[in-house]
Design an enzyme around this catalytic site. Structure first.
Site, PDB file in Angstrom:
ATOM      1  CB  SER A 138      -1.074  -0.159   1.177  1.00  0.00           C
ATOM      2  OG  SER A 138      -0.227  -0.166   2.452  1.00  0.00           O
TER       3      SER A 138
ATOM      4  CG  ASP B 185      -2.654   4.902   8.294  1.00  0.00           C
ATOM      5  OD1 ASP B 185      -1.479   4.376   8.338  1.00  0.00           O
ATOM      6  OD2 ASP B 185      -3.252   4.677   7.132  1.00  0.00           O
TER       7      ASP B 185
ATOM      8  CG  HIS C  33      -1.128   3.593   4.676  1.00  0.00           C
ATOM      9  ND1 HIS C  33      -1.782   3.144   5.269  1.00  0.00           N
ATOM     10  CD2 HIS C  33      -0.573   2.911   3.653  1.00  0.00           C
ATOM     11  CE1 HIS C  33      -1.816   1.833   4.958  1.00  0.00           C
ATOM     12  NE2 HIS C  33      -0.868   1.732   3.878  1.00  0.00           N
TER      13      HIS C  33
END
Length: 374
Positions: free
Chosen positions: A129, A352, A355
């Site tokens: 990702s 998160d 990311h």
């Protein structure tokens, strides 16, 4: 400029002109391309003249950034769309990366120029990702530069393609989190450290940007394999750093056997860091990246790089074909403010700090990539 120069392994420092022009930046790119590789090969000799290393520097506030307005980039996925998800501060997107050293600077990303240089060619990101993070960043940067050009987005299995039809340029993403294969067999799902059949998809691509790391420490329900196979030996588990190195070595063998440097450029996206432990940036009370609104000052991250960086550089130093490390680790370590935190896919129920928001830090990864092909 053709692809032939790609094979150059080492360049010497040349003093920059008083006012660097656009045409001079290809010299900067060549100086940087194999800076790390040459250093590793020489053992870090201090007798060599200084080089311009675009991966060492600091973040400076710049009101002319970001490079695009994320609100008019409709294909940003929810996990990266921090402002759309309610992040109230916007300063995180208004920083520019400034390499160290006088005369060492980056050309601002020019999406139209990038597309012209890549006309008729295909770019493919291969990885997890974090590769998708960079892929989406690049598509937004290009789309915003030529908003009226025709494009389409398609997906087949794990491969997504953003095609800029007027330029014949394809920007692709192959989701392949380990680079080596995971195969379903009678005993279960087997992670094969010496098998890389997925490489069939990478043949003939003009520019490849590989990445793997974040899935190597997965355990429990999110671990997508049941056994590890190394040669003829099958294990229930093994040291994950050892497994990571073995897989990278298999990938390096694929590059050596299949890449023609005159036709294909190969990059490896460096280790993208996470920020879950404030002690690493001298803020012990911080248990995550939540509430972080500014980069670290200066050019040094107190906590140092993740151990995986040394493993990756060790494998890259042995590759006989030219592979450029897009060494984004240190510049990203300094950006504890750049993650979605509670403004990602999981919202306030998840955190998160792995990311990156878009627009944001991956735009700089792509801006450096652009400078390396000028």
């Amino acid at each position: 400029m053709g692809w032939g120069w790609w094979a150059q392994r080492q360049c010497r420092w040349a003093p920059p002109p008083p006012s660097p022009s656009h045409s001079s930046h290809w010299k900067l790119a060549l100086l940087t391309l194999m800076a790390w590789g040459a250093e590793a090969a020489r053992g870090g000799s201090n007798r060599d003249p200084p080089r311009c290393d675009v991966f060492q520097g600091s973040w400076v506030a710049d009101s002319s950034y970001p490079l695009y307005d994320p609100s008019v980039c409709p294909f940003i996925e929810r996990e990266f769309a921090c402002l759309r998800n309610g992040r109230p501060d916007v300063a995180f997107a208004k920083y520019r990366w400034q390499p160290l050293g006088g005369g060492c600077s980056l050309s601002r990303f020019d999406g139209h120029d990038f597309l012209e240089r890549m006309r008729g060619k295909t770019i493919m990101f291969v990885g997890d990702s974090l590769s998708r993070n960079q892929w989406q960043s690049l598509t937004c940067m290009l789309h915003s530069a030529v908003p009226n050009t025709k494009y389409n987005i398609t997906r087949q299995d794990d491969v997504s393609t953003f095609a800029f039809l007027d330029y014949g340029v394809k920007v692709m993403l192959d989701r392949n989190v380990y680079l080596v294969d995971v195969v379903r067999e009678p005993i279960g799902r087997v992670l094969k450290l010496d098998s890389i059949q997925g490489g069939k998809l990478w043949m003939g691509i003009d520019m490849l940007i590989f990445n793997t790391w974040h899935w190597w420490n997965r355990r429990g329900p999110t671990q997508p394999w049941d056994y590890i196979q190394d040669g003829k030996q099958i294990y229930k588990d093994m040291d994950r750093m050892v497994a990571f190195e073995k897989a990278l070595t298999t990938w390096a063998g694929w590059v050596a056997a299949n890449i023609d440097p005159a036709k294909s450029k190969v990059f490896f996206q460096g280790i993208s860091p996470s920020h879950y432990n404030g002690t690493q940036w001298n803020e012990p009370s911080a248990k995550s990246c939540v509430g972080q609104k500014q980069p670290m000052p200066g050019s040094t991250y107190p906590g140092g790089p993740p151990p995986a960086v040394a493993v990756l550089k060790g494998v890259l130093s042995k590759i006989k074909k030219p592979v450029v490390l897009l060494d984004i680790t240190n510049l990203s370590l300094l950006r504890k403010d750049g993650h979605p935190s509670m403004y990602g896919l999981g919202g306030r129920t998840a955190m998160d700090c792995s990311h990156w928001c878009l627009s944001g830090v991956p735009d700089t990864w792509n801006e450096i990539l652009y400078n390396l092909i000028l």
